[in-house]
Design a protein around this motif. Structure first.
Motif, PDB file in Angstrom:
ATOM      1  N   PRO A  11      18.377   0.082 -37.701  1.00  0.00           N
ATOM      2  CA  PRO A  11      17.865   0.742 -36.491  1.00  0.00           C
ATOM      3  C   PRO A  11      18.983   1.402 -35.690  1.00  0.00           C
ATOM      4  CG  PRO A  11      17.951  -1.631 -36.176  1.00  0.00           C
ATOM      5  CD  PRO A  11      18.301  -1.386 -37.613  1.00  0.00           C
ATOM      6  N   LEU A  12      18.843   2.686 -35.442  1.00  0.00           N
ATOM      7  CA  LEU A  12      19.841   3.450 -34.693  1.00  0.00           C
ATOM      8  C   LEU A  12      19.138   4.266 -33.614  1.00  0.00           C
ATOM      9  CD1 LEU A  12      21.844   4.858 -37.750  1.00  0.00           C
ATOM     10  CD2 LEU A  12      22.553   2.958 -36.290  1.00  0.00           C
ATOM     11  N   TYR A  13      19.887   4.672 -32.589  1.00  0.00           N
ATOM     12  CA  TYR A  13      19.357   5.559 -31.552  1.00  0.00           C
ATOM     13  C   TYR A  13      19.729   6.991 -31.935  1.00  0.00           C
ATOM     14  CZ  TYR A  13      18.526   1.393 -28.740  1.00  0.00           C
ATOM     15  OH  TYR A  13      18.067   0.173 -28.288  1.00  0.00           O
ATOM     16  N   GLY A  14      18.751   7.697 -32.522  1.00  0.00           N
ATOM     17  CA  GLY A  14      19.003   9.011 -33.084  1.00  0.00           C
ATOM     18  C   GLY A  14      19.474  10.053 -32.101  1.00  0.00           C
TER      19      GLY A  14
ATOM     20  N   GLN B 115      28.675  14.218 -33.457  1.00  0.00           N
ATOM     21  CA  GLN B 115      27.337  14.588 -33.928  1.00  0.00           C
ATOM     22  C   GLN B 115      26.300  13.607 -33.408  1.00  0.00           C
ATOM     23  OE1 GLN B 115      28.533  15.668 -38.392  1.00  0.00           O
ATOM     24  NE2 GLN B 115      26.331  15.928 -38.030  1.00  0.00           N
ATOM     25  N   LYS B 116      25.089  14.119 -33.173  1.00  0.00           N
ATOM     26  CA  LYS B 116      23.990  13.222 -32.854  1.00  0.00           C
ATOM     27  C   LYS B 116      23.545  12.524 -34.139  1.00  0.00           C
ATOM     28  CE  LYS B 116      22.108  14.880 -28.541  1.00  0.00           C
ATOM     29  NZ  LYS B 116      20.878  15.136 -27.766  1.00  0.00           N
ATOM     30  N   ILE B 117      23.167  11.273 -34.008  1.00  0.00           N
ATOM     31  CA  ILE B 117      22.876  10.454 -35.184  1.00  0.00           C
ATOM     32  C   ILE B 117      21.733  11.027 -36.004  1.00  0.00           C
ATOM     33  CG2 ILE B 117      22.041   8.176 -35.907  1.00  0.00           C
ATOM     34  CD1 ILE B 117      23.717   6.987 -33.632  1.00  0.00           C
ATOM     35  N   HIS B 118      20.727  11.619 -35.344  1.00  0.00           N
ATOM     36  CA  HIS B 118      19.575  12.112 -36.096  1.00  0.00           C
ATOM     37  C   HIS B 118      19.921  13.311 -36.983  1.00  0.00           C
ATOM     38  CE1 HIS B 118      18.617  15.867 -33.941  1.00  0.00           C
ATOM     39  NE2 HIS B 118      19.045  15.239 -32.844  1.00  0.00           N
TER      40      HIS B 118
END
Length: 298
Positions: free
Chosen positions: A85-88, A125-128
């Motif tokens: 689980p990550l915060y995209g 970079q953004k995770i998503h």
């Protein structure tokens, strides 16, 4: 001393998931944890991480008791769950800083950890926007921030393409040089490629716990041969070291030998002495997949 699990049992009502299970993990080894669905793998991992607290038995890590002092044990381990689980919407560096704050430390080696897992060029970079392989690296980085002694990895390579798979495997091997790694996976070839030791669990009980090196040393071999004529199984069983013979179909036979030595020359001699022609002859090793199937079959 590493991790010691002693006589751990866990039930949900009348359903017994873990049954008096015991194992140890020594420092500096990569241990593959295998079992069919419902065998109890996830339950044990949730117990080890402190997520589940209602269980019987004792668990220690470097003399710290998981039941009486769970936080002391949790400080020593890092966990990458299967769904990672990550915060995209967070940037990579922002997310790692956030996770670092949860450990209650003001200064964590975020840049060093990012470089170790190959994220140094993706911090902004953004995770998503990351590929699944790089998202796995973010999860690993988060698990490594507090420099744990034990890493628990649940299906770390699921869904990765071949290039990503290679990169993450190499990363796990490098991490295994300085940390204990407990790796749950359904990919048996992954255990053979990565691990020093394998533990197989079935219905909440350990059915195999051995070093891969020892397993290979004891590995039986299988010779698959096709003759031009049907042969009596009892005749093939008289070949030296033949432990089991099976007629696959028609004139094709599978001969299992109780030695790792190549027995194809003996099969060739058998054919020559009995006036048979060999149409095909190949050697197969009895690999982990076959052993897994034998040990976990219903």
């Amino acid at each position: 001393m590493g991790l010691a699990v002693e006589n751990v049992s866990k039930s949900y009502g009348d359903l017994s998931v873990l049954k008096d299970l015991s194992l140890t993990l020594q420092k500096g080894e990569i241990v593959g944890f295998l079992g069919p669905n419902g065998a109890g793998k996830t339950t044990l991992m949730r117990i080890l991480t402190g997520y589940l607290t209602d269980w019987e038995g004792r668990i220690y890590f470097d003399s710290e008791d998981l039941k009486s002092n769970p936080q002391a044990v949790q400080k020593k381990l890092g966990y990458l769950p299967e769904n990672n689980p990550l915060y995209g919407d967070m940037y990579v560096k922002e997310y790692l800083s956030f996770v670092g704050g949860l450990y209650g430390k003001n200064k964590l080696p975020i840049e060093n950890v990012a470089e170790k897992v190959g994220l140094q060029n993706h911090m902004s970079q953004k995770i998503h926007t990351l590929s699944k392989g790089y998202k796995q690296r973010v999860g690993l980085a988060a698990a490594l921030l507090h420099d744990p002694e034990l890493l628990i990895l649940d299906e770390p390579t699921t869904g990765l393409d071949p290039n990503q798979l290679h990169d993450i495997r190499q990363l796990i091997i490098e991490l295994g040089k300085e940390k204990t790694i407990f790796l749950s996976t359904h990919i048996l070839s992954e255990v053979e490629a990565l691990c020093d030791r394998v533990i197989i669990i079935k219905s909440g009980e350990i059915v195999l716990d051995t070093a891969l090196k020892r397993l290979r040393a004891k590995e039986k071999q299988i010779v698959e041969v096709t003759f031009d004529y049907r042969v009596e199984i009892t005749a093939l069983e008289r070949i030296k070291n033949a432990a089991h013979v099976k007629n696959i179909f028609d004139f094709k036979y599978e001969i299992e030998f109780d030695t790792p030595e190549d027995r194809r020359p003996l099969v060739f001699d058998f054919a020559h002495d009995n006036g048979l022609k060999i149409l095909s002859l190949q050697h197969k090793s009895k690999n982990l997949e076959q052993l897994f199937n034998e040990l976990t079959a219903s």
